[in-house]
Design an enzyme around this catalytic site. Sequence first.
Site, PDB file in Angstrom:
ATOM      1  N   TRP A 181      -4.622 -18.991  -8.687  1.00 30.53           N
ATOM      2  CA  TRP A 181      -5.672 -18.658  -9.655  1.00 30.53           C
ATOM      3  C   TRP A 181      -6.769 -17.949  -8.858  1.00 30.53           C
ATOM      4  O   TRP A 181      -7.287 -18.511  -7.881  1.00 30.53           O
ATOM      5  CB  TRP A 181      -6.187 -19.960 -10.277  1.00 30.53           C
ATOM      6  CG  TRP A 181      -7.306 -19.817 -11.253  1.00 30.53           C
ATOM      7  CD1 TRP A 181      -7.363 -18.958 -12.304  1.00 30.53           C
ATOM      8  CD2 TRP A 181      -8.528 -20.573 -11.270  1.00 30.53           C
ATOM      9  NE1 TRP A 181      -8.541 -19.134 -12.991  1.00 30.53           N
ATOM     10  CE2 TRP A 181      -9.277 -20.116 -12.379  1.00 30.53           C
ATOM     11  CE3 TRP A 181      -9.053 -21.588 -10.479  1.00 30.53           C
ATOM     12  CZ2 TRP A 181     -10.519 -20.643 -12.701  1.00 30.53           C
ATOM     13  CZ3 TRP A 181     -10.289 -22.109 -10.798  1.00 30.53           C
ATOM     14  CH2 TRP A 181     -11.016 -21.644 -11.897  1.00 30.53           C
ATOM     15  N   ASP A 262      -5.496 -29.329  -7.465  1.00 27.40           N
ATOM     16  CA  ASP A 262      -6.140 -28.759  -8.648  1.00 27.40           C
ATOM     17  C   ASP A 262      -5.198 -29.036  -9.814  1.00 27.40           C
ATOM     18  O   ASP A 262      -4.069 -28.545  -9.853  1.00 27.40           O
ATOM     19  CB  ASP A 262      -6.337 -27.246  -8.454  1.00 27.40           C
ATOM     20  CG  ASP A 262      -7.015 -26.604  -9.656  1.00 27.40           C
ATOM     21  OD1 ASP A 262      -7.284 -27.315 -10.655  1.00 27.40           O
ATOM     22  OD2 ASP A 262      -7.279 -25.389  -9.612  1.00 27.40           O
ATOM     23  N   LYS A 299      -7.260 -27.197 -20.934  1.00 28.44           N
ATOM     24  CA  LYS A 299      -5.996 -26.775 -21.572  1.00 28.44           C
ATOM     25  C   LYS A 299      -5.323 -27.934 -22.298  1.00 28.44           C
ATOM     26  O   LYS A 299      -4.927 -27.805 -23.445  1.00 28.44           O
ATOM     27  CB  LYS A 299      -5.005 -26.229 -20.541  1.00 28.44           C
ATOM     28  CG  LYS A 299      -5.607 -25.603 -19.334  1.00 28.44           C
ATOM     29  CD  LYS A 299      -5.974 -24.170 -19.577  1.00 28.44           C
ATOM     30  CE  LYS A 299      -6.726 -23.663 -18.356  1.00 28.44           C
ATOM     31  NZ  LYS A 299      -6.867 -22.246 -18.335  1.00 28.44           N
TER      32      LYS A 299
END
Length: 457
Positions: A181, A262, A299
């Site tokens: 990311w 993460d 999400k």
Amino acid sequence: MKVHSSLSSYYLVFYLTACASSTAFSLHSTGSSSSSASSALSASTTTAASNFIWSQVEQGPPDAILGIAQAFRACDDTRKVNVCVGAYRDAKGQPWVLPSVRAAEHQLLENNDNKEYLPIEGDSIFVQKALQFAYGKEMDLDNTVAGVQTLSGTGACRIGGRFLAKFMPKDTTIYIPTPTWGNHWKIFDECGLQAAPYRYYSRKTNNLDLQGMLQDIREAPEGSIILLHACAHNPTGCDPTQEEWAQIIEVLEEKNHVAFFDSAYQGFASGDAEKDAQAFRNVVAKGTIPVLLAQSFAKNFGLYGERCGTLSVVCNDAEEKERIMSQLRLIIRPMYSSPPKHGSSIVKTVLSDDTLTTQYYTECASMAERIQSMRTKLVEKLAEVGSKHDWSHVAKQIGMFAFTGMTQEMCDRLTNEYAIYLTRDGRISIAGLNDSNLDYVASAIHAVTDGKSITEG
Ligand code: KET
């Protein structure tokens, strides 16, 4: 009299402001060699002073992900498709508020909750529920995990990065997978951490580069920080198997590395949040590897704009936990004082209620299932429209994204000629696909990739 006094206070404010700005002018004009420039300034207002100060500031580039989302919004082409940001869309292409989340919001309204500040570290019940969701019910959270509420996953990475920069030996490097990311690089740089890449994915095979990864983390100096995606790796959608994780864990242990997880997609990889936490829990269970976790509820709970997450550090005992909590508070307080309340109240409400929790798990699974079915349909449709490429990697990948192998040039053609908005690394947010746009997207992908390679080398 009343009018007069309010008018005089108006003039007083005006006068003080004028004094303040003329002081600013004179300070600047002292440093300026041109007296005509300074007299031009003094005749003007605060705006002119701002222009003078900020004229050196360069235009920055748009964000590689959110900048494209902005361009999508500005586009008036009726064919436009958004497969850029990792945000779930339902079968009609609309954002979806989970019914369990809505039910929790109704409860919050009924409870007439106040709007008081949360403590610096956030809502302790939310943090406990959130950490249980990640670490599992078996974990002794009270004694061994220091956790704080954060501004979603980005904020969690930022607080964790700052903590590491402050308390790891100077010059410790954080190793970041290639690709990752894109924001990871910027976050850790802002934290003052030195960052370096490790190999993760091969564009030659469109698969995990396990040997490259193991070699790079083995060759990293002892005691480095290794950033790991807990599941549904972004952008590749390619996770190590449990056997491959076992090899990674071995190297982490051997080299006394710190594992910084993460976790932005727990529940999105398999549809089962428990299963998706397995690799992370295995590392924690070792008990020998220092672990940090950045957790996002953007999400999996669909709480994107609510900015809800946690940052946690696994500790040896309750005394260590308290010391670390105190340092996390010291990082947070001057940054934003305390986190927002609404998102964490929702997660807390859902995870404190067995019925809502069960409902939530079903809804999360339904998002993962719809994405999985669009993934399969995309690969089938590509064959149907005549693509000769092997797209099996797209079918195999998991989570929100397909890492297609398309080059920057192909991506640019998709955007410029077909109004299909995606990141320029060839990543497609599968959540943006539905039965109405699938044919169009597949045909466009075929048109830009036909006769060209989608693998490197
Ligand atoms: N980690 C990863 C791996 C990640 O993909 C994102 C978001 C985040 C953290 C942060 O999410 P937050 O909303 O702060 O909880 N990724 C998507 C959105 C973005 O770029 O901000 C994306 O890749 O599209």
